[in-house]
Write a protein that holds these residues in place. Structure first.
Motif, PDB file in Angstrom:
ATOM      1  N   GLN A  98       0.824  -1.201   0.000  1.00 18.57           N
ATOM      2  CA  GLN A  98       0.000   0.000   0.000  1.00 18.57           C
ATOM      3  C   GLN A  98       0.866   1.263   0.000  1.00 18.57           C
ATOM      4  O   GLN A  98       1.874   1.325   0.720  1.00 18.57           O
ATOM      5  CB  GLN A  98      -0.897   0.016   1.245  1.00 18.57           C
ATOM      6  CG  GLN A  98      -1.858  -1.159   1.336  1.00 18.57           C
ATOM      7  CD  GLN A  98      -2.914  -1.094   0.257  1.00 18.57           C
ATOM      8  OE1 GLN A  98      -3.432  -0.026  -0.051  1.00 18.57           O
ATOM      9  NE2 GLN A  98      -3.234  -2.234  -0.324  1.00 18.57           N
ATOM     10  N   PRO A  99       0.501   2.287  -0.773  1.00 20.15           N
ATOM     11  CA  PRO A  99       1.228   3.560  -0.715  1.00 20.15           C
ATOM     12  C   PRO A  99       1.290   4.087   0.721  1.00 20.15           C
ATOM     13  O   PRO A  99       0.310   4.014   1.466  1.00 20.15           O
ATOM     14  CB  PRO A  99       0.377   4.481  -1.601  1.00 20.15           C
ATOM     15  CG  PRO A  99      -0.305   3.557  -2.556  1.00 20.15           C
ATOM     16  CD  PRO A  99      -0.597   2.312  -1.767  1.00 20.15           C
ATOM     17  N   GLY A 100       2.452   4.568   1.104  1.00 22.59           N
ATOM     18  CA  GLY A 100       2.618   5.140   2.430  1.00 22.59           C
ATOM     19  C   GLY A 100       2.826   4.145   3.540  1.00 22.59           C
ATOM     20  O   GLY A 100       2.897   4.525   4.712  1.00 22.59           O
ATOM     21  N   SER A 101       2.957   2.872   3.223  1.00 23.72           N
ATOM     22  CA  SER A 101       3.107   1.860   4.267  1.00 23.72           C
ATOM     23  C   SER A 101       4.576   1.581   4.570  1.00 23.72           C
ATOM     24  O   SER A 101       5.480   1.977   3.832  1.00 23.72           O
ATOM     25  CB  SER A 101       2.405   0.559   3.861  1.00 23.72           C
ATOM     26  OG  SER A 101       2.976   0.025   2.680  1.00 23.72           O
ATOM     27  N   ASP A 120       7.301   2.142  -8.304  1.00 22.88           N
ATOM     28  CA  ASP A 120       6.217   3.075  -8.613  1.00 22.88           C
ATOM     29  C   ASP A 120       5.197   3.207  -7.485  1.00 22.88           C
ATOM     30  O   ASP A 120       4.209   3.930  -7.631  1.00 22.88           O
ATOM     31  CB  ASP A 120       5.496   2.638  -9.896  1.00 22.88           C
ATOM     32  CG  ASP A 120       6.389   2.763 -11.127  1.00 22.88           C
ATOM     33  OD1 ASP A 120       7.242   3.671 -11.125  1.00 22.88           O
ATOM     34  OD2 ASP A 120       6.247   1.953 -12.051  1.00 22.88           O
ATOM     35  N   VAL A 121       5.399   2.500  -6.368  1.00 18.49           N
ATOM     36  CA  VAL A 121       4.481   2.629  -5.229  1.00 18.49           C
ATOM     37  C   VAL A 121       4.957   3.819  -4.393  1.00 18.49           C
ATOM     38  O   VAL A 121       6.074   3.793  -3.866  1.00 18.49           O
ATOM     39  CB  VAL A 121       4.460   1.349  -4.372  1.00 18.49           C
ATOM     40  CG1 VAL A 121       3.477   1.510  -3.211  1.00 18.49           C
ATOM     41  CG2 VAL A 121       4.077   0.142  -5.232  1.00 18.49           C
ATOM     42  N   PRO A 122       4.130   4.866  -4.251  1.00 19.23           N
ATOM     43  CA  PRO A 122       4.620   6.096  -3.614  1.00 19.23           C
ATOM     44  C   PRO A 122       4.748   6.001  -2.097  1.00 19.23           C
ATOM     45  O   PRO A 122       4.004   5.288  -1.429  1.00 19.23           O
ATOM     46  CB  PRO A 122       3.565   7.137  -4.002  1.00 19.23           C
ATOM     47  CG  PRO A 122       2.322   6.336  -4.251  1.00 19.23           C
ATOM     48  CD  PRO A 122       2.779   5.014  -4.796  1.00 19.23           C
ATOM     49  N   ASN A 123       5.725   6.745  -1.589  1.00 17.19           N
ATOM     50  CA  ASN A 123       5.877   7.005  -0.152  1.00 17.19           C
ATOM     51  C   ASN A 123       6.055   5.756   0.700  1.00 17.19           C
ATOM     52  O   ASN A 123       5.590   5.708   1.841  1.00 17.19           O
ATOM     53  CB  ASN A 123       4.683   7.830   0.359  1.00 17.19           C
ATOM     54  CG  ASN A 123       4.561   9.148  -0.370  1.00 17.19           C
ATOM     55  OD1 ASN A 123       5.539   9.854  -0.570  1.00 17.19           O
ATOM     56  ND2 ASN A 123       3.344   9.476  -0.792  1.00 17.19           N
ATOM     57  N   LEU A 124       6.729   4.771   0.176  1.00 15.24           N
ATOM     58  CA  LEU A 124       7.016   3.583   0.975  1.00 15.24           C
ATOM     59  C   LEU A 124       8.186   3.851   1.918  1.00 15.24           C
ATOM     60  O   LEU A 124       9.108   4.593   1.595  1.00 15.24           O
ATOM     61  CB  LEU A 124       7.394   2.399   0.083  1.00 15.24           C
ATOM     62  CG  LEU A 124       6.307   1.724  -0.744  1.00 15.24           C
ATOM     63  CD1 LEU A 124       6.929   0.635  -1.618  1.00 15.24           C
ATOM     64  CD2 LEU A 124       5.223   1.130   0.155  1.00 15.24           C
ATOM     65  N   GLY A 153       6.797  11.049  -2.917  1.00 13.90           N
ATOM     66  CA  GLY A 153       6.638   9.826  -3.682  1.00 13.90           C
ATOM     67  C   GLY A 153       7.804   8.873  -3.606  1.00 13.90           C
ATOM     68  O   GLY A 153       7.664   7.693  -3.901  1.00 13.90           O
ATOM     69  N   ALA A 155      10.700   6.363  -2.185  1.00 13.24           N
ATOM     70  CA  ALA A 155      10.800   5.436  -1.059  1.00 13.24           C
ATOM     71  C   ALA A 155      11.917   5.857  -0.121  1.00 13.24           C
ATOM     72  O   ALA A 155      12.971   6.326  -0.544  1.00 13.24           O
ATOM     73  CB  ALA A 155      11.054   4.027  -1.571  1.00 13.24           C
TER      74      ALA A 155
END
Length: 297
Positions: A98-101, A120-124, A153, A155
């Motif tokens: 999940q984004p942000g996780s 491409d998954v944002p804010n990991l 965005g 990681a």
């Protein structure tokens, strides 16, 4: 050769490997009758499995690899095995982030493939003990113009530190202490072997201890493992099957193995097959945000 023919070959080789491991060996003529294929086809399959290190050819057939429980191939050796399966698994597992996780990625070639799908998954927030996995994210940041990791965005990547193994994982007291103090929404875990009796296992004792710390610190445990890992047992077990929430594997898994897994694991996700909410990346009830970066598991 068509994709369908490739798939059939992978399934056939998985059946051969299962038979060799279950019986402690198999003869070519027995396998030709069981699979209803030619002698030459079975011999080619045995050659391919022997090149992968999955079994040992002997006169007239094949036997399990001697001392497999203590042998740990290097990263380069493992990276050439089951490439298409690992890519399929990585694409499927990436939809569970999940984004942000806050996520953790253990060492291994399948988690290395997964890291490339997570760019491409944002804010990991990504915690890993894999030098190779960390390099994937760092290289992506450099190619984006050297912008700082804290940009929107991007990681945030935490490399645990520790002693390097042949598979380029960092283990030992430094890695264990770093992981023990953290909490992850999801752990994506690569394994050397997985079975009903031994659970999750590895040939490296120090890596087993570090993986235990990962499992203990994770809210959810997702094992990413191709079909050849089922039934393989390494020297040291580090988690039981009841500590695993999801297994993501590939379509070459045999029907017998699939039935056994479904009996012992809460969720089996096969890459390329519909898997309901899990395959769509939705976790739990609507509105459950998870722990998020820096939260508690």
């Amino acid at each position: 050769m068509s994709d369908n023919q490739n798939l059939l070959a992978e399934q056939r080789r998985a059946l051969i490997l299962e038979e060799v491991r279950r019986r402690g060996g198999a003869r070519v003529n027995e396998l030709t009758r069981k699979l209803n294929v030619s002698d030459m086809t079975v011999r080619r399959d045995l050659d391919a499995l022997a090149r992968q290190g999955a079994l040992e050819k002997v006169h007239g057939g094949a036997v399990p690899v001697a001392e497999a429980s203590t042998h740990e191939p290097g990263f380069e050796a493992k990276s050439s095995l089951e490439l298409s399966a690992k890519e399929d698994i990585a694409r499927t597992a990436a939809r569970m982030a999940q984004p942000g996780s806050a996520i953790a990625l253990s060492g291994g070639t399948t988690t290395f493939a997964l890291a490339q799908q997570l760019l491409d998954v944002p804010n990991l927030t990504v915690v890993t003990n894999s030098v190779r996995v960390a390099d994937v994210f760092h290289a992506a940041q450099r190619s984006a113009g050297g912008l700082p990791p804290g940009r929107p965005g991007a990681a945030t990547v935490v490399l645990t530190g520790g002693v390097r193994t042949p598979s380029d994982s960092l283990v030992g007291s430094v890695a264990d202490a770093a992981i023990r103090s953290l909490h992850f929404d999801v752990l994506f875990l690569g394994v050397h072997g997985i079975s009903v009796e031994a659970g999750l296992s590895t040939p490296n004792l120090a890596e087993a201890e570090t993986n235990r710390r990962f499992v203990e610190s994770a809210r959810r445990v997702v094992v990413v493992a191709d079909h050849t890992k089922w039934g393989t047992v390494g020297l040291s077990s580090f988690a039981s099957l009841d500590q695993v929430d999801t297994l993501v594997t590939d379509g070459a898994l045999t029907a017998g193995a699939r039935a056994e897994i479904e009996e012992h694991l809460p969720r089996l996700v096969v890459a390329g097959e519909p898997a309901g909410d899990e395959a769509d990346g939705r976790e739990g009830p609507a509105g459950d945000p998870g722990t998020g970066a820096g939260g508690e598991g």
